[in-house]
Design a protein around this motif. Structure first.
Motif, mmCIF file in Angstrom:
data_model
loop_
_atom_site.group_PDB
_atom_site.id
_atom_site.type_symbol
_atom_site.label_atom_id
_atom_site.label_comp_id
_atom_site.label_asym_id
_atom_site.label_seq_id
_atom_site.Cartn_x
_atom_site.Cartn_y
_atom_site.Cartn_z
ATOM 1 N N UNK A 93 0.849 -1.202 0.000
ATOM 2 C CA UNK A 93 0.000 0.000 0.000
ATOM 3 C C UNK A 93 0.876 1.240 0.000
ATOM 4 N N UNK A 94 1.796 1.248 -0.964
ATOM 5 C CA UNK A 94 2.768 2.346 -0.991
ATOM 6 C C UNK A 94 2.170 3.601 -1.599
ATOM 7 N N UNK A 95 2.652 4.718 -1.111
ATOM 8 C CA UNK A 95 2.321 6.016 -1.671
ATOM 9 C C UNK A 95 3.619 6.777 -1.880
ATOM 10 N N UNK A 96 3.691 7.454 -2.996
ATOM 11 C CA UNK A 96 4.792 8.377 -3.233
ATOM 12 C C UNK A 96 4.288 9.758 -2.813
ATOM 13 N N UNK A 97 4.994 10.368 -1.896
ATOM 14 C CA UNK A 97 4.552 11.634 -1.312
ATOM 15 C C UNK A 97 5.526 12.731 -1.718
ATOM 16 N N UNK A 98 4.976 13.867 -1.997
ATOM 17 C CA UNK A 98 5.794 15.051 -2.295
ATOM 18 C C UNK A 98 5.374 16.145 -1.328
ATOM 19 N N UNK A 99 6.316 16.612 -0.510
ATOM 20 C CA UNK A 99 6.049 17.676 0.454
ATOM 21 C C UNK A 99 6.781 18.945 0.037
ATOM 22 N N UNK A 100 6.171 20.059 0.352
ATOM 23 C CA UNK A 100 6.878 21.332 0.223
ATOM 24 C C UNK A 100 7.886 21.387 1.371
ATOM 25 N N UNK A 116 13.304 -7.388 -1.877
ATOM 26 C CA UNK A 116 14.683 -7.518 -1.412
ATOM 27 C C UNK A 116 15.239 -6.179 -0.906
ATOM 28 N N UNK A 117 15.176 -5.179 -1.771
ATOM 29 C CA UNK A 117 15.716 -3.876 -1.395
ATOM 30 C C UNK A 117 14.977 -2.819 -2.198
ATOM 31 N N UNK A 118 14.956 -1.601 -1.689
ATOM 32 C CA UNK A 118 14.298 -0.538 -2.447
ATOM 33 C C UNK A 118 14.970 0.795 -2.148
ATOM 34 N N UNK A 119 15.026 1.636 -3.180
ATOM 35 C CA UNK A 119 15.672 2.939 -3.085
ATOM 36 C C UNK A 119 14.845 3.966 -3.839
ATOM 37 N N UNK A 120 15.134 5.221 -3.544
ATOM 38 C CA UNK A 120 14.526 6.319 -4.297
ATOM 39 C C UNK A 120 15.643 7.285 -4.649
ATOM 40 N N UNK A 121 15.747 7.634 -5.924
ATOM 41 C CA UNK A 121 16.826 8.508 -6.374
ATOM 42 C C UNK A 121 16.238 9.638 -7.208
ATOM 43 N N UNK A 122 16.916 10.738 -7.185
ATOM 44 C CA UNK A 122 16.502 11.881 -8.009
ATOM 45 C C UNK A 122 17.362 11.925 -9.254
ATOM 46 N N UNK A 137 9.875 5.293 -12.699
ATOM 47 C CA UNK A 137 10.230 6.704 -12.782
ATOM 48 C C UNK A 137 8.974 7.554 -12.753
ATOM 49 N N UNK A 138 9.019 8.636 -11.978
ATOM 50 C CA UNK A 138 7.869 9.521 -11.838
ATOM 51 C C UNK A 138 8.297 10.963 -12.091
ATOM 52 N N UNK A 148 4.138 16.128 -11.198
ATOM 53 C CA UNK A 148 2.799 15.643 -10.861
ATOM 54 C C UNK A 148 2.792 14.200 -10.362
ATOM 55 N N UNK A 149 3.958 13.636 -10.208
ATOM 56 C CA UNK A 149 4.124 12.265 -9.723
ATOM 57 C C UNK A 149 3.508 11.238 -10.662
ATOM 58 N N UNK A 150 3.219 11.635 -11.868
ATOM 59 C CA UNK A 150 2.767 10.640 -12.832
ATOM 60 C C UNK A 150 3.942 9.750 -13.212
ATOM 61 N N UNK A 151 3.621 8.512 -13.495
ATOM 62 C CA UNK A 151 4.697 7.598 -13.878
ATOM 63 C C UNK A 151 5.181 7.952 -15.273
ATOM 64 N N UNK A 152 6.511 8.076 -15.383
ATOM 65 C CA UNK A 152 7.084 8.390 -16.685
ATOM 66 C C UNK A 152 7.365 7.107 -17.452
ATOM 67 N N UNK A 153 7.925 6.130 -16.778
ATOM 68 C CA UNK A 153 8.202 4.846 -17.413
ATOM 69 C C UNK A 153 8.536 3.841 -16.324
#
Lengths: 483, 1001
Positions: free
Chosen positions: B807-814, B832-838, B862-863, B867-872
């Motif tokens: 039930x993951x959510x990608x959140x963007x905060x100011x 196994x493992x998970x990361x988030x990169x810019x 990729x988002x 707008x956090x839409x999925x790019x690919x």
């Protein structure tokens, strides 16, 4: 009326005493680290059971070891614990001694210092361009040592005058290493001199992306002319050892390597895998002991065939260092000392010990180093027969010229020697109190050692002969400020 | 006989009447309503004047069917106090009784109703209607109706009495009632009876029944009586009201000193003594009581931090919740036989321990209010540098240059502001300037000189002063070339310029050896020196160098060196808050050389298999996190600046967590338990601590994620135990193999470090587990992935496996306000493992991770940040199920438009994956450790340290002499390749276990 001997008889008697004294003491040199090219840590010179401190040389600053922050204490994955340092090479100013002089190098003040063995006064010093991390070697009236400035030096032992120096790379390029501005190819071994050739290693790195190089070198000891120079497969760190044909070079963290003495040709490495260490000893029957090796229950020393490098079993497991004679081996570990008979590996004795750091054998006495204390231990039964306080952990021991030299990690060098014959009460001075002790036993017979007053001949009689010895000692003490 | 009987009857009647008049209480009018308005029902009002209330409840008129017929009552509709100031006044000696019938409202038995009646002095304090009840309480009676099993309709009469004294005489009488919700009241009345005037002490201070009296009150006091002349007082005091101790006898003062302790109820009594009678008359007073405040439990608020800077000593910092004396016990072999103390009470503590033995383990503990805290250890070995110059006279002769050198050294040291590092004296002569600088700093000074005689003299003088060698050394040169690598010197000076007034060598050589990011050359001469340095000659010599010439305090030129153009930095665990693992360095070439090597050695480094956090780099300083010990040293010459030992601070299995140390341009921030400490980058001194905001009382949360964003810190708060701290074989098992849990946090926050205030907090209202390795800061926003699976956020310690992080959510905060700008449900398959990169080049955030399905599969989502839409999205199957060497744990690096993993690369425009074209030797698919990158290369452990030029990915081993650790242990930054020691417990067959730095050759 007592008839006193005439002066000629006294003279003959004095000569007899002199010969007797020499025969009893058999004063020897300790010309290189751990006595010889085998690093045997063994001299036949016998010191008295009780010693006094003659002098101590101190430094404001403790030695600056190159490997100060090693080792890692354990390898969890391999299950190796209580690991000891494999770079225990320069934590103290270890000394060599020859012909009444003491020599050592300083990693603090970048010089070799020569002291008078009798009173510890400085005779000469010689600066180099970098720290000196290893004890020099004295050979044929010369002193040989290497420096982090990249040079091996040869000086005259008497006065420190320059003879020659040699750099493996032939330039003075420098870089920061271990906190000092040193040569890009520092000398990180002792200099072994034998049969007119000086051997050493220099440099740690090699490889295109390091722009550094390393070498093993041999020079004519007299002239400094290069005999051969090779590139070793591993860095060389520690004191070299030599047999009749081979040269053994510890590497520090990994296995030692060995070479043909004549050509410098690489012959192989000692041991395999995860073992190594800068501690090494070569026996007369061609066995090589290396350590510290690591295990699940702590560090230990391993034994190898010096010709093949293959491992052999040992009679006694744990150990920090050992001394091997033709008939016995003496081991020192963190908590014990042991004597093993070599012929059948029988344990003659094992005693508890709080002297884990250093071990040498002088005659029939072991000297062992602890934390702020040095001890003399009987080889007969392992009992402690004498101790003395020192400043720091004992990291170096040597016996020469009737004295014991103790080097500590605080940068101190302590000299212990025999009490004056006239110091009957062992007060470190020859004075009226000693004379009273002598007088009390005057003309006593069949008195054993007669309260220490039977100074001449050990004949159970205190007479004019003993008085002459006492007077000589008293006069000598006044002249030298014996204390 | 009849006459006598009549007289007796009359007398008796009179007597009875008289007694009755004495005994019969006078009734005092109680203002309407008296809780006695019968026959009226259903009327409730807030305002029942003249009754007043300190609260808001209604005192309503009620008439309930079950109540006694015709008899109304009043109900309190919330716990509150009602009071009334009567028109009647107190008369000294009279006894007043306030009576009320009390019952309950509910139909059925009611329990737990508290009631209190009280009489107060309404002249002293009439109370404030609507806000404050009267405080000058003279008498109270209180109880609990539950003891009386009260059903509806049963009434209990409660009373309180008070006998007035001369102190109350003429004061208005006040009556009051406090009750719980649904307490019923009826038939309130007040009666009075005259009595004998009894002299008494009144108005006790502390007040009767006062709670939370401060222990430093110091005195007990009262109002004296005016009913007799020259009264004296006996005072009794104690903790047992049945056995009070005499405190004072026959005193005229109306106060006594007293010493109190925390949390105790004290009783006391003041008797009035009238010595005008013989014998004296003692009027026994009332027993008063009060309770002192509870002792504040002093706790350790931050630290301890053990700071190493000088040889043989440490400074221990810590903070406490309340001011206490500073006390630290310490010793060796676990025997705490020594103590350092500062008796002045404070909350910010700083104690110094000196005289430490070398290479020794010390135990220590903090003591607060006599109670010891936990015992910790530190190891004393620290490469402090050369140590202080021994005390003693200068070895140099006193001559015309003595003052010159003193002035020069003062000017140089004050201008430079550099205490530790390498100082080169270009043309050092006999070492006089070097000696003066050595006395004033901790610099290692290396003199270069061509004159053999001067060299010999310098060595003798300096050795005589006890500084030759480690403190000041002299190297012979024969040309202008300084024998040392580039970038080595923090400071360059010249004795020759001072003593001879001539310039040494070349200024180009000076600049060559200057350390980037702050290296200074201060060259010149104090005013009045002979021979004088000519300004024109100096300018000519400086030609081509960017320098400042000043004629203040003499003639001086300063050459400074800033950051190398194109140099990168590594301020966070994956290089930057965006987790790119790319330092941005553009200076690395394919041919390097060793710049320096030395400590830190493996002694303090976390065993590599535990996979600790990476080292960091900024402004020429490397920070290496060791076993509960941070080490700071110069990236260009290896000078050790400081260490900080922090118990239980080092996290391991870091790839399932996030970095706990981060750098700004002048500080190191270190998260430790629920605090973040700010340390000066160069000195390591503790400057401040910031506490993670605690949102729920009784639930302590530790500091999790840490990022530095200007003057603000972005952090997360996690449960204790969420991060894996320690190092052992068991910890190694948690750092390897499959399906190990990730550290998660409960909420995010931001703190302003200048004001130490919380800017904002974010917490999902229904709860979430914020995945620590999936938090980043980029631009004006904070991005993270949180799981809203209740099993995840209700996990006991916050360590949650990938399978539960659903039930993951990608959140963007100011990042300024903490407001949720956008929120997107996402479905990540990672177990196994998970990361988030810019991804800066595409303005994307990419979630990367792996799962196992017939082998390990990496996936990428990729988002668009807008707008956090999925790019690919894309995947890459590794084809291996091996899991003992990090095969499934790889963290990506972002270089330009590419994302690299050990196995493949991803086109960040489309997500398309492709195998990496393996160059010579290849990139081992096994082998622990992950990639780091700069703009031109990436770096990995291929057995030994290896670099790969991009985009060809051709292998180029740095050295075979050492091995690095099992996560991210080498990086390009500062124009260098940094290889801090990280093998530690590795007993594999390699030669050199020490730190080293490479520079382009």
């Amino acid at each position: 009326m007592i008839k006193y001997p005439n002066k000629y008889a006294m003279l003959i008697f004095g000569l007899f005493l002199m010969v007797l004294f020499c025969a009893v003491t058999t004063a020897q040199d300790w010309p290189t680290y751990l006595h010889d090219k085998n690093r045997s840590a063994h001299t036949t010179e016998q010191l008295p059971d009780q010693l006094r401190q003659a002098w101590v040389w101190g430094s404001d600053r403790s030695p600056r070891p190159a490997g100060a922050e090693s080792p890692a204490l354990q390898d969890f994955w391999q299950g190796l614990y209580n690991n000891k340092s494999r770079l225990e090479i320069d934590s103290a100013f270890r000394v060599v001694a020859s012909s009444g002089k003491v020599y050592f190098g300083s990693s603090n003040s970048d010089k070799v210092i020569c002291l008078d063995a009798g009173d510890g006064s400085q005779l000469w010093k010689y600066y180099t361009g970098g720290p000196i991390r290893f004890a020099p070697s004295v050979y044929a009236g010369k002193v040989y040592f290497g420096s982090d400035d990249g040079y091996v030096y040869c000086l005259n032992a008497d006065d420190g005058s320059f003879v020659w120096k040699y750099s493996a790379i032939g330039n003075d390029d420098r870089m920061m290493a271990d906190g000092r501005m040193v040569s890009v190819c520092p000398v990180r071994t002792g200099v072994l001199v034998d049969n007119g050739v000086a051997y050493w290693g220099a440099g740690l790195f090699s490889g295109a992306n390091t722009n550094l190089s390393r070498f093993i070198c041999a020079c004519n000891a007299e002239t400094g002319v290069l005999v051969w120079k090779k590139t070793p497969p591993r860095p060389l760190q520690g004191y070299p050892l030599a047999s009749a044909s081979n040269l053994y070079m510890p590497a520090g963290k990994t296995q030692p390597t060995f070479y043909n003495r004549l050509t410098g040709g690489y012959l192989g490495s000692i041991g395999a895998g995860r073992q190594g260490g800068a501690y090494a000893l070569l026996t007369n029957d061609n066995k090589l002991f290396i350590g510290p090796h690591y295990s699940g229950s702590g560090s230990y020393i391993a034994k190898y065939d010096a010709s093949s490098g293959s491992g052999e079993s040992m009679a006694w497991g744990p150990g920090n260092c050992l001394v091997v004679t033709d008939t016995n081996s003496y081991y020192s570990s963190d908590t014990k000392l042991a004597r093993i008979r070599r012929s059948d590996k029988a344990v003659i004795w094992t005693v508890s010990s709080s002297y884990p750091y250093e071990l040498i054998l002088a005659g029939t006495t072991l000297f062992a180093g602890g934390n702020h204390e040095v001890a003399a231990i009987s080889t007969t039964n392992g009992s402690v027969i004498w101790t003395a306080p020192v400043n720091g952990r004992v990291r170096g021991l040597a016996v020469a010229g009737g004295s014991l030299y103790v080097s500590t990690d605080h940068g101190s060098i302590h000299c212990f020697t025999d009490y004056s014959p006239g110091d009957l009460d062992r007060s470190n001075s020859v004075d009226l109190f000693d004379f009273v002790a002598f007088a009390v036993n005057w003309l006593t017979v069949n008195c054993g050692d007669c309260g220490g007053a039977d100074l001449a001949g050990q004949d159970g009689l205190v007479d004019i002969n003993d008085l002459l010895v006492f007077i000589d000692a008293w006069l000598a003490a006044m002249q030298s400020n014996y204390e | 006989m009849d006459r006598c009987r009549e007289l007796a009857v009359c007398f008796l009647v009179l007597l009875i009447c008289g007694l009755g008049s004495v005994c019969q209480a006078d009734m005092i009018t109680v203002g309407n309503p008296s809780f006695d308005q019968d026959g009226v029902s259903g009327f409730y009002s807030y305002n029942w004047s003249p009754w007043k209330t300190s609260g808001w409840s209604w005192l309503g008129n009620g008439y309930y069917g079950g109540a006694p017929a015709g008899d109304g009552w009043y109900v309190i509709t919330a716990a509150s106090t009602w009071f009334q100031n009567l028109a009647a006044v107190f008369e000294s000696g009279s006894t007043y009784t306030f009576s009320v019938d009390v019952g309950t409202y509910n139909n059925g038995s009611q329990s737990g109703l508290n009631w209190t009646l009280f009489i107060y002095d309404a002249t002293v304090d009439p109370g404030t209607d609507g806000s404050a009840a009267p405080t000058s309480i003279l008498a109270t009676a209180t109880g609990l109706l539950s003891d009386e099993a009260v059903p509806m309709g049963v009434w209990y009469n409660k009373t309180v009495e008070y006998t007035a004294t001369s102190a109350n005489a003429g004061h208005a009488i006040g009556i009051g009632f406090t009750g719980d919700y649904y307490t019923l009241l009826d038939h309130a009345s007040v009666s009075s009876e005259s009595g004998e005037v009894v002299p008494a002490a009144t108005i006790p201070v502390p007040a009767d029944n006062a709670p939370d009296v401060q222990v430093d009150t110091g005195t007990l006091s009262w109002h004296g009586t005016t009913d007799i002349t020259s009264p004296k007082y006996n005072v009794w005091f104690g903790t047992d009201q049945t056995s009070l101790n005499s405190m004072a006898t026959g005193q005229t003062n109306t106060n006594v000193p007293v010493e109190l302790d925390y949390g105790i109820r004290y009783y006391w009594r003041v008797d009035v003594v009238d010595e005008s009678t013989n014998p004296a008359t003692v009027y026994t007073g009332s027993i008063w009581n009060f309770t002192t405040e509870a002792a504040e439990v002093t706790t350790l608020k931050a630290g301890p931090y053990v700071h190493f800077y000088n040889e043989g000593e440490v400074t221990i910092y810590y903070k406490t919740s309340a001011p206490v004396a500073s006390i630290v016990q310490y010793g060796t072999a676990s025997s705490l036989t020594q103590t350092v103390t500062d008796v002045s009470a404070k909350t910010d503590h700083e104690l110094k321990i000196t005289g430490l033995d070398p290479e020794t383990t010390y135990s220590y503990r903090i003591v607060m209010n006599g109670l010891p805290e936990a015992t910790h250890e530190f190891y004393s070995a620290f490469d402090a540098g050369p140590g202080p110059v021994p005390a003693g006279p200068s070895p140099y002769p006193v001559d015309e240059l003595t003052d010159v050198y003193t002035q020069a050294a003062e000017y140089i040291v004050n201008t430079a502001g550099i205490d530790k590092g390498v100082c080169i004296d270009y043309g050092c002569g006999t070492g006089r300037l070097a000696y003066e600088i050595a006395k004033r700093t901790n610099l290692k000074i290396i003199g270069y000189e061509s004159d053999p005689l001067k060299i010999a003299q310098a060595r003798e003088y300096l050795d005589q002063a006890g500084v030759y060698g480690t403190r000041v050394s002299v190297i012979q040169i024969s040309t202008a070339e300084l024998k040392c690598r580039d970038f080595t010197a923090n400071l360059v000076v010249s004795d020759k310029m001072i003593a001879q007034g001539t310039c040494p060598g070349t200024s180009a050589e000076v600049f060559r050896v200057l350390r980037p990011d702050g290296g200074l050359a201060i060259l010149g001469q104090p005013a009045g020196t002979n021979p004088a340095l000519d300004r024109t000659a100096l300018e000519t010599w400086l030609d081509g160098q960017d320098s400042n010439i000043s004629e203040t305090n003499g003639l001086w030129a300063v050459i400074s060196r800033g950051e190398l153009p194109g140099a990168g930095k590594w301020t966070h665990h994956y290089a930057d808050p965006g987790n790119t693992a790319n330092s941005g360095d553009t200076r690395i070439t394919n041919t390097l050389q060793v710049l320096w090597y030395g400590n830190p050695g493996p002694r303090y480094i976390v065993d590599r298999h535990n996979r600790p956090m990476s080292s960091l780099y900024n402004k020429g300083v490397i920070i290496t996190p060791g076993v509960d010990r941070l080490m700071a040293y110069d990236a260009y010459n290896g000078t050790r600046y400081w260490d900080m030992s922090i118990p239980q601070s080092a996290r391991v299995a870091i790839f399932h967590d996030c970095g706990w140390t981060a750098l700004s341009d002048d500080a190191v921030f270190v998260a430790h338990k629920d605090d973040c400490a700010r340390l000066d980058l160069i000195t390591g001194q503790l400057e401040a601590t910031f506490q993670a905001p605690q949102l729920t009382s009784g639930q302590n949360r530790n500091w999790g994620y840490l990022a530095v964003d200007g003057q603000n810190l972005i952090g997360s708060a996690q449960k204790e135990g969420a991060s894996l701290i320690g190092h052992s074989r068991a910890h190694v098992d948690q750092a390897y193999y499959s399906y190990r849990p990730a550290s998660t946090s409960e909420y995010m926050f931001s703190i302003d470090t200048l004001t130490d205030t919380v800017n904002w907090t974010y917490k999902n209202p229904t709860g979430s587990a914020i995945i620590n390795p999936c938090i980043l800061v980029a631009g004006d926003y904070v991005y993270f992935v949180e799981s809203r699976n209740s099993s995840a956020y209700n996990d006991a310690d916050g360590r949650v496996t990938g399978a539960t992080l659903t039930s993951e959510y990608l959140i963007k905060l100011d990042k300024t306000t903490g407001q949720v700008v956008d929120s997107q449900p996402i479905n990540l398959p990672f177990t196994q493992v998970m990361y988030l990169s810019y991804v800066p080049s595409r303005d994307l955030v990419v979630a990367t991770g792996s799962y196992t399905s017939g082998g390990h599969v990496y996936a990428h989502y990729a988002y668009h940040t807008s707008n956090l839409d999925q790019a690919w999205t894309s995947t890459y199957a590794t084809g291996t199920s091996a899991n003992a060497h990090g095969e499934q744990d790889q963290h990506p690096v972002i270089v330009g438009n590419w994302m690299y993993n050990k196995y493949y690369r991803v086109d960040l425009t489309t997500g398309a994956t492709s195998n990496i074209a393996l160059g010579t030797g290849g990139l081992a698919t096994g082998g622990c450790g992950t990639l780091s990158a700069c703009e031109t290369h990436f770096f990995a452990r291929k057995g030994n340290p290896c670099m790969y030029e991009l985009p060809a990915v051709s292998a180029n081993p740095l050295t075979s002499e050492t091995r690095i650790g099992c996560w991210l242990n080498m990086m390009a930054a500062g124009g260098l390749v940094l290889v801090p020691e990280s093998g530690a417990g590795c007993s594999c067959d390699f030669q050199l276990q020490t730190s080293m730095t490479f520079m382009p050759n």
